[in-house]
Design a protein around this motif. Structure first.
Motif, PDB file in Angstrom:
ATOM      1  N   LEU A  27       0.755   4.533  27.080  1.00 23.27           N
ATOM      2  CA  LEU A  27       0.285   5.698  26.334  1.00 23.27           C
ATOM      3  C   LEU A  27       1.245   6.037  25.194  1.00 23.27           C
ATOM      4  N   VAL A  28       2.537   6.059  25.479  1.00 23.76           N
ATOM      5  CA  VAL A  28       3.536   6.358  24.449  1.00 23.76           C
ATOM      6  C   VAL A  28       3.514   5.287  23.359  1.00 23.76           C
ATOM      7  N   LEU A  29       3.405   4.027  23.746  1.00 23.37           N
ATOM      8  CA  LEU A  29       3.356   2.929  22.781  1.00 23.37           C
ATOM      9  C   LEU A  29       2.116   3.033  21.898  1.00 23.37           C
ATOM     10  N   SER A  30       0.954   3.337  22.489  1.00 24.72           N
ATOM     11  CA  SER A  30      -0.273   3.432  21.688  1.00 24.72           C
ATOM     12  C   SER A  30      -0.211   4.603  20.708  1.00 24.72           C
ATOM     13  N   ILE A  31       0.358   5.720  21.105  1.00 27.46           N
ATOM     14  CA  ILE A  31       0.520   6.851  20.182  1.00 27.46           C
ATOM     15  C   ILE A  31       1.455   6.465  19.035  1.00 27.46           C
ATOM     16  N   GLY A  32       2.498   5.752  19.343  1.00 26.78           N
ATOM     17  CA  GLY A  32       3.419   5.285  18.305  1.00 26.78           C
ATOM     18  C   GLY A  32       2.750   4.339  17.329  1.00 26.78           C
ATOM     19  N   LEU A  33       1.908   3.433  17.833  1.00 21.54           N
ATOM     20  CA  LEU A  33       1.217   2.492  16.952  1.00 21.54           C
ATOM     21  C   LEU A  33       0.193   3.205  16.065  1.00 21.54           C
ATOM     22  N   ILE A  34      -0.458   4.226  16.583  1.00 20.24           N
ATOM     23  CA  ILE A  34      -1.384   5.010  15.763  1.00 20.24           C
ATOM     24  C   ILE A  34      -0.606   5.721  14.651  1.00 20.24           C
ATOM     25  N   GLY A  35       0.561   6.232  14.958  1.00 26.52           N
ATOM     26  CA  GLY A  35       1.407   6.862  13.945  1.00 26.52           C
ATOM     27  C   GLY A  35       1.835   5.886  12.869  1.00 26.52           C
ATOM     28  N   VAL A  36       2.194   4.668  13.262  1.00 25.51           N
ATOM     29  CA  VAL A  36       2.592   3.647  12.287  1.00 25.51           C
ATOM     30  C   VAL A  36       1.405   3.289  11.389  1.00 25.51           C
ATOM     31  N   ALA A  37       0.206   3.192  11.971  1.00 20.55           N
ATOM     32  CA  ALA A  37      -0.980   2.878  11.172  1.00 20.55           C
ATOM     33  C   ALA A  37      -1.269   3.997  10.167  1.00 20.55           C
ATOM     34  N   ALA A  38      -1.129   5.256  10.585  1.00 21.05           N
ATOM     35  CA  ALA A  38      -1.341   6.373   9.662  1.00 21.05           C
ATOM     36  C   ALA A  38      -0.307   6.365   8.551  1.00 21.05           C
ATOM     37  N   LEU A  39       0.927   6.065   8.880  1.00 21.60           N
ATOM     38  CA  LEU A  39       1.984   5.982   7.880  1.00 21.60           C
ATOM     39  C   LEU A  39       1.691   4.878   6.871  1.00 21.60           C
ATOM     40  N   GLN A  40       1.207   3.740   7.335  1.00 21.93           N
ATOM     41  CA  GLN A  40       0.861   2.630   6.452  1.00 21.93           C
ATOM     42  C   GLN A  40      -0.288   3.020   5.521  1.00 21.93           C
ATOM     43  N   ALA A  41      -1.293   3.720   6.046  1.00 23.45           N
ATOM     44  CA  ALA A  41      -2.419   4.153   5.210  1.00 23.45           C
ATOM     45  C   ALA A  41      -1.941   5.112   4.123  1.00 23.45           C
ATOM     46  N   ASN A  42      -1.062   6.045   4.457  1.00 20.54           N
ATOM     47  CA  ASN A  42      -0.522   6.969   3.453  1.00 20.54           C
ATOM     48  C   ASN A  42       0.297   6.235   2.407  1.00 20.54           C
ATOM     49  N   ALA A  43       1.051   5.236   2.827  1.00 20.01           N
ATOM     50  CA  ALA A  43       1.855   4.452   1.882  1.00 20.01           C
ATOM     51  C   ALA A  43       0.958   3.688   0.912  1.00 20.01           C
ATOM     52  N   LEU A  44      -0.149   3.152   1.400  1.00 23.47           N
ATOM     53  CA  LEU A  44      -1.078   2.437   0.519  1.00 23.47           C
ATOM     54  C   LEU A  44      -1.717   3.380  -0.500  1.00 23.47           C
ATOM     55  N   GLN A  45      -2.073   4.574  -0.068  1.00 23.13           N
ATOM     56  CA  GLN A  45      -2.637   5.549  -1.003  1.00 23.13           C
ATOM     57  C   GLN A  45      -1.621   5.942  -2.069  1.00 23.13           C
ATOM     58  N   ALA A  46      -0.402   6.191  -1.653  1.00 19.38           N
ATOM     59  CA  ALA A  46       0.642   6.565  -2.617  1.00 19.38           C
ATOM     60  C   ALA A  46       0.908   5.422  -3.588  1.00 19.38           C
ATOM     61  N   ASN A  47       0.876   4.201  -3.109  1.00 15.77           N
ATOM     62  CA  ASN A  47       1.095   3.036  -3.958  1.00 15.77           C
ATOM     63  C   ASN A  47      -0.029   2.914  -4.984  1.00 15.77           C
ATOM     64  N   HIS A  48      -1.260   3.169  -4.563  1.00 20.06           N
ATOM     65  CA  HIS A  48      -2.390   3.100  -5.496  1.00 20.06           C
ATOM     66  C   HIS A  48      -2.262   4.181  -6.577  1.00 20.06           C
ATOM     67  N   GLY A  49      -1.890   5.386  -6.173  1.00 21.46           N
ATOM     68  CA  GLY A  49      -1.692   6.459  -7.144  1.00 21.46           C
ATOM     69  C   GLY A  49      -0.588   6.138  -8.131  1.00 21.46           C
ATOM     70  N   SER A  50       0.472   5.538  -7.645  1.00 21.42           N
ATOM     71  CA  SER A  50       1.585   5.147  -8.513  1.00 21.42           C
ATOM     72  C   SER A  50       1.147   4.066  -9.497  1.00 21.42           C
ATOM     73  N   GLN A  51       0.331   3.138  -9.033  1.00 19.73           N
ATOM     74  CA  GLN A  51      -0.160   2.081  -9.907  1.00 19.73           C
ATOM     75  C   GLN A  51      -1.023   2.660 -11.021  1.00 19.73           C
ATOM     76  N   LEU A  52      -1.853   3.655 -10.702  1.00 19.53           N
ATOM     77  CA  LEU A  52      -2.689   4.284 -11.730  1.00 19.53           C
ATOM     78  C   LEU A  52      -1.844   5.041 -12.747  1.00 19.53           C
ATOM     79  N   ARG A  53      -0.802   5.732 -12.294  1.00 17.55           N
ATOM     80  CA  ARG A  53       0.085   6.436 -13.235  1.00 17.55           C
ATOM     81  C   ARG A  53       0.815   5.442 -14.134  1.00 17.55           C
TER      82      ARG A  53
END
Length: 160
Positions: A27-53
């Motif tokens: 359970l603890v491991l799966s919650i951690g992996l979901i957090g890592v996936a959310a962090l990766q999604a936010n990083a991709l969005q920020a990277n796309h915004g930076s590319q547009l700027r």
């Protein structure tokens, strides 16, 4: 001396406790992996915004360089105006024809670059004395957290 006999119930309890520990660890491991996936999604969005700027910055410098290369027309307000991006061509046959003055060709090429580089890109070039202000806007609703951030804007000022 006689050896004490261990109770039979202690072995069964140990087996059940180990299974619960494994389930809690999963359970603890799966919650951690979901957090890592959310962090990766936010990083991709920020990277796309930076590319547009970065693209908007390059487009502003591109038109500034074109205006400096054609200084007389720039000072005669040939580049001043509001511009919507044209459709981004799929191949060379779809490119708009380049006719007219050098300033008109520059604007046409720049509008194509604006269309291909930014979603729903539009721009405005204004002049005050020798200072030109270049405003580039694009659709940012994919990255916006609220309605006030749906349009991103890059502004630069330069003297010609």
């Amino acid at each position: 001396m006689a050896r004490p006999i261990p109770p039979k119930h202690s072995k069964r309890r140990a087996i059940g406790v180990t299974l619960i520990e494994v389930l809690v660890a999963l359970l603890v491991l799966s919650i951690g992996l979901i957090g890592v996936a959310a962090l990766q999604a936010n990083a991709l969005q920020a990277n796309h915004g930076s590319q547009l700027r970065s693209q908007a910055t390059n487009l502003a410098y591109d038109i500034t360089d074109r205006m400096r290369a054609n200084r007389q027309d720039a000072l005669n307000n040939a580049y001043v105006g509001e511009y919507d991006a044209v459709t981004c061509p799929n191949d060379a046959a779809d490119l708009p024809s380049l006719t007219g003055s050098l300033a008109e060709r520059d604007i046409t090429e720049w509008r194509v670059a604006l269309a291909c580089g930014l979603p729903s890109g539009r721009a405005q070039i204004s002049r005050s004395g020798d200072e030109f202000t270049i405003r580039i806007r694009w659709d940012n609703d994919r990255l916006a957290e609220d309605e006030s951030e749906e349009v991103e804007e890059f502004v630069t000022r330069t003297e010609i």
